[in-house]
Design an enzyme around this catalytic site. Structure first.
Site, mmCIF file in Angstrom:
data_model
loop_
_atom_site.group_PDB
_atom_site.id
_atom_site.type_symbol
_atom_site.label_atom_id
_atom_site.label_comp_id
_atom_site.label_asym_id
_atom_site.label_seq_id
_atom_site.Cartn_x
_atom_site.Cartn_y
_atom_site.Cartn_z
ATOM 1 N N LEU A 253 0.905 -1.247 -0.015
ATOM 2 C CA LEU A 253 0.167 -0.127 -0.015
ATOM 3 C C LEU A 253 0.776 1.332 0.165
ATOM 4 O O LEU A 253 0.408 2.249 -0.479
ATOM 5 C CB LEU A 253 -0.982 -0.106 1.200
ATOM 6 C CG LEU A 253 -1.539 1.135 1.335
ATOM 7 C CD1 LEU A 253 -2.706 1.568 0.142
ATOM 8 C CD2 LEU A 253 -2.627 1.346 2.655
ATOM 9 N N TYR A 254 1.913 1.119 0.701
ATOM 10 C CA TYR A 254 2.976 2.167 0.680
ATOM 11 C C TYR A 254 3.206 2.539 -0.646
ATOM 12 O O TYR A 254 3.329 3.758 -0.983
ATOM 13 C CB TYR A 254 3.832 2.116 1.503
ATOM 14 C CG TYR A 254 5.200 3.060 1.413
ATOM 15 C CD1 TYR A 254 5.115 4.404 1.813
ATOM 16 C CD2 TYR A 254 6.744 2.572 0.814
ATOM 17 C CE1 TYR A 254 6.073 5.117 1.923
ATOM 18 C CE2 TYR A 254 7.499 3.656 0.604
ATOM 19 C CZ TYR A 254 7.613 4.952 0.954
ATOM 20 O OH TYR A 254 8.486 5.755 1.068
ATOM 21 N N ALA A 255 3.722 1.573 -1.347
ATOM 22 C CA ALA A 255 4.012 1.817 -3.056
ATOM 23 C C ALA A 255 3.018 2.550 -3.606
ATOM 24 O O ALA A 255 3.145 3.429 -4.705
ATOM 25 C CB ALA A 255 4.603 0.654 -3.583
#
Length: 442
Positions: A253-255
């Protein structure tokens, strides 16, 4: 002095906790007398109300109250802002460059790892700098406060506030005419996204849009440089990673939020004429780093004699990272600012095509994690207790490897610090900060 007003205000109705009913037992001359209209009493009551209203309308703002922390309630978050009573004067002074050719830069995430180094580097070379940071508790806030003390000593005024606070951003851009924005504020960490996904949307998507809105509405739109991430390459198996490679397969999700940020940036560039440069950082490390990074908590656990976990891929595949020393990344950030062209819009209206760029900032020399541990063992003079485990499905990727030819050509970017040299500087800082408790030096 201009006072900031809260975005939302919640006032509880003033009602008794146990309301009752008025029940006169019987009508009497005495009760009638109590309810009669008294002209003199009414006059004094009216004058009292007028006096109170005049007092609140014309009394000067309380400087002490202005210096206190302000909490703004949103749907899921509390935005905290700490402003000194004379914050506008401090902001203008801090943002003033030493020369006419110097920049006036807003650095978001100024108490963060890279933000601290960038803020100090800009100030030392003569640029005007204002920092903005919300000091969230994703990791040790004491470390962030210690970084802020360094930034303060360098002469940079840091405002405690959130990039989602539109009121604060508007007042800040009205107070200072920024030539550049270095946007480094973000919710970092790949694994934490599985525990608190909303924090990534709040900071990396909503917060970025809030900042871009403030920039595009400015009379003189600033040029923007912001931190993307090597994580956008996700499941891409082609190495080294090039800016031309596909980035539509995020592994975390960060990416995904960082990739979303790149698309959002392109949109604001296209519609509003904002000059925007995105920098894809590759595993930045060094003194004053982030405690959630492997090199950091490996050092902590090795010194405490705790077991460290070393992950490997399927069929014992090696996990490797393109570790990039913070000083090299700072040089890339400043080069991006120096080569950024001016935005073409004003007040939200585009007047022509604007610059849009994406660069990798890495060391272009991936190192296996087992070698990282071996270097730390050598520097700490302690043998690590290692446990090798298969890599969990938490969004991490097996390797990162930057192709930096574009940054070298257009920014003059050239990393010079190898991993052992950089870790030696980190370990020296770590022992001084955490072991000897002498926290004043770099």
């Amino acid at each position: 002095m201009t006072q900031l007003k809260p975005i939302l205000s919640h006032l509880d109705p003033i009602i008794p906790s146990t309301p009752g009913k008025f029940k006169p037992d019987k009508f009497s001359a005495y009760s009638f007398h109590r309810l009669r209209f008294h002209p003199r009493l009414a006059l004094w009551s009216f004058l009292s109300v007028i006096f109170i209203l005049l007092f609140f309308c014309f009394s000067p703002p309380d400087g002490a109250a202005a210096a206190k922390r302000r909490s703004l309630q949103t749907t899921s978050y509390t935005i905290r802002v700490h402003l000194d009573s004379n914050w506008e004067v401090k902001a203008r002074n801090s943002a003033r460059p030493r020369s006419k050719t110097g920049f006036s830069v807003l650095v978001t995430g100024a108490a963060g790892f890279v933000g601290t180094h960038v803020s100090i580097a800009l100030k030392r070379r003569g640029d005007g700098v204002i920092g903005l940071d919300n000091f969230n508790n994703y990791y040790d806030t004491g470390l962030k406060k210690a970084r802020k003390a360094l930034v303060d000593r360098a002469g940079v005024y840091v405002i405690e506030g959130d990039i989602n606070d539109a009121v604060l951003l508007r007042k800040l851009f009205e107070t200072v005419q920024f030539t550049h924005v270095m946007h480094l504020a973000a919710q970092a960490g790949v694994r934490y996204a599985m525990q608190n996904p909303n924090s990534y949307i709040h900071s990396n998507v909503n917060g970025f849009v809030s900042l871009l809105e403030a920039c595009k509405n400015a009379t003189l739109q600033p040029s923007i440089v912001w931190a993307s991430s090597s994580s956008v390459y996700g499941l891409n198996s082609k190495v080294p990673f090039s800016e031309k490679d596909r980035t539509d397969q995020p592994a975390s999700l960060y990416a995904a939020t960082k990739k979303a940020g790149e698309e959002i940036a392109h949109t604001y560039n296209h519609i509003y004429g904002l000059s925007i440069t995105g920098l894809r950082f590759f595993t930045v490390y060094g003194p004053w780093g982030r405690p959630d990074m492997a090199y950091f908590f490996f050092t902590k656990d090795i010194l405490k004699g705790k077991e460290i976990k070393i992950f490997e891929g399927a069929d014992h595949a090696t996990v490797a990272r393109d570790f990039t020393y913070v000083d090299d990344v700072v040089k890339g950030c400043l080069a991006a600012l120096d080569t950024a062209k001016k935005s073409t819009g004003t007040g939200g209206k585009k007047k022509g095509a604007a610059q849009f760029r994406i660069y990798n900032l890495g060391n272009t020399s991936p190192v296996p994690v087992v070698k990282l541990v071996a270097i730390l063992e050598k520097l700490l003079k302690v043998k690590a207790k290692k446990k090798v485990l298969p890599m969990p499905r938490n969004g991490d990727v097996l390797f990162t490897h930057a192709n930096i030819s574009l940054a070298r050509k257009e920014l003059g970017y050239k990393p010079t610090t190898d991993l052992e040299t950089g870790l030696k500087k980190f370990v020296k800082w770590y022992l001084r900060y955490y072991v000897s408790k002498k926290k004043s030096a770099w």
